[in-house]
Design an enzyme around this catalytic site. Structure first.
Site, short mmCIF file in Angstrom:
data_model
loop_
_atom_site.label_atom_id
_atom_site.label_comp_id
_atom_site.label_asym_id
_atom_site.label_seq_id
_atom_site.Cartn_x
_atom_site.Cartn_y
_atom_site.Cartn_z
N LYS A 77 0.82 -1.22 0.00
CA LYS A 77 0.00 0.00 0.00
C LYS A 77 0.86 1.28 0.00
O LYS A 77 2.06 1.24 0.25
CB LYS A 77 -0.95 -0.01 1.20
CG LYS A 77 -1.94 -1.16 1.16
CD LYS A 77 -2.87 -1.09 -0.04
CE LYS A 77 -4.00 -2.09 -0.01
NZ LYS A 77 -3.64 -3.45 -0.43
C1 LIG Z 1 -9.66 -2.93 -1.76
C2 LIG Z 1 -9.09 -3.61 -0.55
N1 LIG Z 1 -9.85 -3.73 0.55
C3 LIG Z 1 -9.39 -4.34 1.66
C4 LIG Z 1 -8.12 -4.86 1.72
C5 LIG Z 1 -7.68 -5.54 2.97
O1 LIG Z 1 -6.62 -4.91 3.59
P1 LIG Z 1 -5.60 -5.76 4.51
O2 LIG Z 1 -4.79 -6.62 3.60
O3 LIG Z 1 -4.79 -4.72 5.21
O4 LIG Z 1 -6.42 -6.56 5.46
C6 LIG Z 1 -7.28 -4.76 0.58
C7 LIG Z 1 -5.94 -5.28 0.49
O5 LIG Z 1 -5.12 -5.67 1.00
C8 LIG Z 1 -7.79 -4.13 -0.58
O6 LIG Z 1 -7.03 -4.03 -1.68
#
Ligand SMILES: Cc1ncc(COP(=O)(O)O)c(C=O)c1O
Length: 374
Positions: free
Chosen positions: A183
């Protein structure tokens, strides 16, 4: 035109330097391994940046979304209207609440949830609307907020974005960000939840940690999760926050290189970026129209891999994945999302890449396109 690369170009490697390594070492020497002063400082610094009254650091973007829905009272029998063009976590958290995800088709232009189609899906059981700011482009938040149910915005891709001049983080009832390794602000793992609602912030604060609190030995007021952000990761995030503007400029420049590189390629079309908004430049996504680009998206992926250029796909439509397909066999077809799922291709962008790396990848794509269309 440049020649083929001699080393593989990663898709989206994190840009981690000695400063992050030193910050982790310093944290470990301090003895604060779990959530402590650095997680608190991260929240403090992000409040003004996100223009939100409350910012809560949590263990992942998924946890932020989950806690937001629980805090809003989403439970069994409820429905949450969401986008199928997202990482499955967006819909998984709705399942974890015992609620039902109602998938709404996306707009052709930028593949965010189509605000014209949402009203027909909002009913008595709708407890929330969960749009996704795909690739860094905010969804049409005003149209969604006007519908009534609280809006929980999945802004995992959109930390720096502004929607019609307003900071993402200050607009929806709750906005959720991810600090995952790829990210814009990368801590490895982690998430942030921004809200100006006191009730939601209090509920999330109470649930993100099960710990000793209050008088006596200890008590439990609500069943908590273990979703706090450890200081070791917060230390990385704090350094990344110092670099966010510089990294953002690099990504914006790489977007411009891609824009120029694909402008005349028949059948290769980048997702629209609304000029009224500030895009977060998280993912450079093009659509590959096989009829005009001479080959399918998957053939482009393989050909670019042969050129030593890594790519990715954001996203396969969630409602077509095994769990959701078998759980909701009556799910109607979502025409735009399903075609997009076959066509989307994400090209390398990262502050860890030099501009010449991206130019190599642009040339590789142009070579592959020439071959497929020649
Ligand atoms: C659009 C979107 N929503 C939610 C998430 C979930 O985040 P995390 O991986 O930090 O749990 C991600 C990616 O990792 C994502 O790309």
């Amino acid at each position: 035109m440049r020649t083929r690369r001699s080393t593989r170009l990663g898709f989206q490697p994190p840009a981690i330097g000695e400063e992050e390594i030193e910050a982790v070492a310093e944290t470990m020497r301090s003895g604060w391994l779990t959530s402590g002063p650095r997680a608190a400082l991260l929240e403090e610094r992000l409040g003004p940046y996100l223009e939100a009254k409350h910012v809560l650091a949590v263990s992942s973007g998924t946890a932020a979304l989950h806690l937001a829905l629980v805090a809003l009272g989403v439970g069994p029998g409820d429905e949450v209207v969401t986008s199928p063009i997202t990482w499955p976590a967006t819909a998984n958290v709705i399942e974890h609440c015992g609620a039902t995800p109602v998938f709404c088709d996306v707009r052709e232009s930028d593949l965010t949830i189509d605000p014209d189609l949402v009203p027909a899906l909002v009913g008595e059981r709708t407890k929330a609307i969960l749009p996704v700011d795909l690739a860094g482009q905010p969804a049409d938040l005003d149209a969604l907020l006007a519908l009534g149910p609280p809006v929980v915005e999945d802004a995992a891709h959109a930390l720096e974005a502004r929607y019609r001049g307003r900071k993402v983080g200050s607009i929806a009832d709750v906005t959720c960000f991810s600090l995952y390794a790829t990210k814009n602000l990368a801590a490895g793992e982690g998430g942030l939840l921004a809200t100006s609602r006191d009730d939601t912030a209090d509920a999330v604060r109470a649930m993100r940690l099960t710990r000793r609190a209050g008088g006596g030995l200890y008590d439990q007021v609500v069943p908590g999760f273990k979703a706090n952000l450890p200081d070791v990761l917060a230390a990385i995030a704090l350094v990344q926050l110092d670099k966010l503007a510089v990294h953002g400029e690099i990504r914006a420049r790489q977007f411009a290189l891609w824009d120029e590189g694909v402008a005349d390629l028949e059948g290769i079309t980048p997702l629209a970026r609304d000029p009224r908004d500030e895009h977060a430049h998280h993912l450079y996504v093009v659509r590959v129209d096989p009829g005009r680009a001479g080959a399918t998206r998957d053939e482009y992926v393989a050909a670019l891999e042969e050129e030593l250029v890594a790519t990715s796909v954001h996203f396969l439509p969630v409602h077509t994945l095994t769990w959701f397909r078998s759980r909701y066999p009556e799910q109607p077809a979502l025409r735009v999302a399903e075609r997009a799922g076959r066509e989307v291709l994400s090209l390398p962008v990262s502050p860890a890449h030099a501009d010449v790396d991206v130019l190599d990848a642009v040339d590789a794509l142009r070579r592959v396109h020439a071959r497929f269309t020649g």
